[in-house]
Write an enzyme that holds these catalytic residues in place. Structure first.
Site, PDB file in Angstrom:
ATOM      1  CE1 TYR A 481      -3.981   2.093   0.259  1.00 47.02           C
ATOM      2  CE2 TYR A 481      -2.691   3.310   1.877  1.00 47.02           C
ATOM      3  CZ  TYR A 481      -3.780   3.226   1.047  1.00 47.02           C
ATOM      4  OH  TYR A 481      -4.689   4.261   0.985  1.00 47.02           O
ATOM      5  CG  ASP A 646     -14.352   3.673  -6.240  1.00 44.42           C
ATOM      6  OD1 ASP A 646     -14.424   4.563  -5.366  1.00 44.42           O
ATOM      7  OD2 ASP A 646     -13.342   2.970  -6.402  1.00 44.42           O
ATOM      8  CG  HIS A 681     -12.581   2.875  -2.746  1.00 39.68           C
ATOM      9  ND1 HIS A 681     -11.936   3.086  -3.948  1.00 39.68           N
ATOM     10  CD2 HIS A 681     -11.615   2.939  -1.786  1.00 39.68           C
ATOM     11  CE1 HIS A 681     -10.639   3.274  -3.724  1.00 39.68           C
ATOM     12  NE2 HIS A 681     -10.426   3.192  -2.429  1.00 39.68           N
TER      13      HIS A 681
END
Length: 712
Positions: A481, A646, A681
């Protein structure tokens, strides 16, 4: 525009793709995306083309036609994989076990907890008088929609416990709605609040505070920039149109504003964020209806209000403490020059503080794993709560009760729920999950530290089946990430078990940009330090290869959101290092990300293309959309994922990235996009959709690695 799909070529390519060692003789024929070659932007003298700009209009007929054609192509490819259905069946079995969440004792004296007995799309909220006895259903979000796409985002009781507010989202959107119900009977009240976003419910008197945006333009609910976050007060039994505007800041339309009212209802705090790396805090005395008082005007550092007792607040802050510290604030003299330290920063990062039984339970992260400590109110360490192994912990407590609950999970153990007696320090296991037919003791996790390009030591967890042979031929799923001060601690995923069962290695790298080592680690991966994050990820792959865990022919990388950016940028930098890449709901257009929904909020991590020439040039140098090679360089097989609802990272990012990939000469490996419907999302995604998504991801990965998985 007209779309052309040559089914004969498609069939040959997909059938060839599932045969081990087979090389496709023809590339997939991709749908023609709507485009406009005349579209350009000028960034301080640098002209950048944006030919697929029409895809930013996600409701335009041409875009919808392209989405349909892309999904048809992707489905045709995946449907030709012979073991796809077996993967779906195995993932369904692996997800079919009871998952029990933390207990929380509410103001009506009952214990509340979430539980999913197996494959329900959404977890059900139960309540009970006795934690050792099954509870009754309090709120079942599965009854709120036929397809399970309405998710429960949270609940909050008023201070006498008679009314419960619950917040829902639809189809994964960040837009929320608030409903009220009678706590005892479950009867729904008439109150209904819409267009709520990034908000809780904070009770005061006979109503509550919430945050919302002005109603967006019809047709642009999921793409237009969100500006002017406002705080309203709603009185029970009245329509939303009569709600009172309590706070707004028109001079700073890109700030978030959140209300916090402690249980005493003596004060109301407004926390502002969205501009810097921290948050501002102002407050007023509700008893005297004072003017707003400033605790901290800037957003230069973080302030998290833990508790308020009388005229004193307990806060967690990184002010002059990059690893965070706990401080006391006298609200009569709230300036930071008067703050008093209770628990200083240490080697680990203080993540969270929970008042419990007159003491403080402190979660500390050390080398990307959680630890739990008990302190007295003056900051004296009493004991450490022993945890089983590398893992993550979550706490549920009440400041006036010695009864505490915490959950622990790791890569090889689903979340287990414990009770903790604050007087004795004794922990007792209440619930542990059992996945039928799976022996989790067959797997092991190790932690390694490897050097990045500049020599910085980066931690990484590696999980695999015991007895693994390091022969360079093991399939690896590398995840990262690296951003927004978010830490990746060990967690459990039933879907990951399918990978591990098939001899796969799961590697999770703790890249700079996260919070694993405090604010300095975070800032080392932001703005013009962002290349550190990509180098950390590339170095993780190189470590796994040089230590013979795997080789490039067996390497898959995956990441979502900011992690999707990570995957896209890394593939452009080192396409030779990976066989498969899965960028999920990624931020792919670094030049225009700030123009959609709340993208502007990411500028504290990324910088913006309109900041300066230097910042624009830096963003352009790594933006996944703008650095795709077009010279025949072989790219890995890529499956892009996004969703039509999203409104965090709008699907235009993935649309434009996939269209550019498909239009570029990057070799014959497939470049496909999977566009989910009635999904957002990722938050609140129904179990059925999660299983379907991972069925396709794993099918794509195994197919392109040339491995036929075994499914029990």
């Amino acid at each position: 525009m007209e779309k052309t799909i040559y089914l004969k070529s498609l069939l040959m390519a997909t059938i060839c793709g599932i045969s081990i060692g087979c090389k496709p003789t023809t590339k997939l024929e991709y749908p023609q995306a709507p485009s406009d070659s005349s579209v350009t932007d000028d960034y301080f003298g640098t002209v950048v083309a944006d030919p697929f700009r029409p895809l930013e209009n996600d409701t335009a007929p041409a875009t919808l036609e392209w989405v349909k054609a892309e999904n048809e192509l992707t489905e045709s490819y995946l449907a030709a994989i012979p073991y796809r259905e077996k993967i779906r069946q195995r993932l369904t079995t692996l997800n079919d076990y009871k998952k029990t969440g933390l207990f929380s004792k509410r103001k009506d004296g009952k214990y509340y907890y979430y539980e999913n007995d197996g494959l329900k799309n959404q977890s059900v909220l139960y309540r009970t008088n006795d934690i050792n006895k099954p509870g009754e259903v309090f709120l079942d979000p599965n009854t709120l929609s036929e397809d399970g796409t309405v998710a429960l985002q949270g609940t909050s009781m008023n201070n006498d416990g008679k009314i419960t507010a619950y917040i829902i989202s639809r189809s994964g959107s960040d837009w929320n709605e608030i409903y009220l119900m009678d706590t005892e009977s479950g009867e729904l009240l008439s109150d209904h609040i819409e267009w709520v976003k990034f908000s809780g419910v904070d009770w005061h008197g006979d109503g509550f505070y919430y945050s919302s945006y002005p109603i967006p333009e019809e047709g642009k609910e999921f793409s237009n920039a969100n500006e002017n976050h406002q705080i309203y007060y709603h009185k029970i039994g009245t329509p939303q149109s009569e709600d009172t505007l309590v706070y707004q800041d028109p001079a700073n339309p890109l700030h978030f504003h959140s209300a916090y009212v402690p249980e005493s209802e003596d004060y109301m705090f407004v926390v502002g964020s969205g501009e810097g790396l921290g948050n501002s805090v102002i407050f007023k005395n509700l008893k005297t209806n004072s003017d707003w008082i400033t605790m901290e005007p800037s957003q230069d550092f973080q302030i998290n209000i833990i508790d308020v007792e009388g005229s004193n607040a307990i806060i967690l802050t990184n002010f002059n403490a990059p690893n965070n510290r706990v401080m006391k604030v006298n609200l009569n003299k709230p300036g930071k020059e008067n703050w008093k330290e209770i628990i200083p920063q240490g080697e680990g990062v203080i993540k969270n503080v929970s008042p419990a039984g007159g003491r403080l339970l402190v979660e500390v992260e050390k080398d990307a794993a959680d630890h739990l400590y008990e302190y007295d109110p003056d900051g004296l360490l009493i004991r450490e709560v022993e945890l089983p192994t590398f893992g993550s912990v979550a706490v549920s407590s009440d400041k006036d009760s010695d009864e505490v609950f915490y959950a622990f999970s790791s890569f090889t153990s689903p979340a287990s729920v414990y009770s903790l007696d604050m007087k004795t320090g004794e922990s007792k296991l209440i619930h542990s999950a059992n996945i039928e037919g799976v022996n989790l003791d067959d797997y092991v996790t190790e932690q390694v530290f490897y050097p990045s390009t500049d020599g910085t030591q980066i931690p990484m967890f590696i999980t695999y089946k015991k007895g693994l042979e390091k022969n360079g031929q093991n399939p690896v799923y590398l995840y990262g990430y690296g951003g927004f001060n978010i830490s990746l601690t060990p967690d459990f995923s039933p879907n990951r078990l399918l990978w591990l069962e098939n001899g796969g290695i799961y590697a999770q790298a703790n890249l700079r940009g996260g919070s694993e080592y405090g604010e300095e680690w975070h800032q080392a991966g932001t703005k013009q330090n962002k290349m550190n994050v990509f180098n950390d990820f590339i170095s993780a792959a190189e470590y796994l290869i040089s230590n013979e865990y795997t080789s490039p022919e067996f390497m898959t990388i995956e990441g979502g959101s900011n992690g999707g950016l990570l995957v896209g940028a890394t593939v452009n930098l080192r396409p030779d290092l990976f066989k498969v890449a899965i960028p999920r709901v990624g931020v792919m257009d670094m030049m225009r990300y700030h123009l959609f929904t709340i993208g502007w909020n990411w500028a504290s991590d990324y910088g913006r293309s309109d900041d300066s020439k230097e910042m624009a040039d830096y963003l352009l140098s790594y933006s996944p959309l703008h650095n795709i090679k077009n010279d025949g360089t072989p790219y890995p097989a890529i499956l892009v994922t996004t969703a039509d609802h999203d409104d965090r990272v709008v699907p235009a990012h993935s649309f434009k990235y996939a269209a550019t990939l498909q239009a570029s000469d990057t070799g014959d490996a497939p470049k496909l996009i999977r566009i989910d419907s009635n999904a957002g999302h990722g938050g609140g995604k129904p179990t059925a959709k999660r299983i379907a998504e991972y069925t396709d991801i794993y099918s794509f990965i195994f197919n392109n690695l040339g491995i036929e998985p075994e499914t029990k």
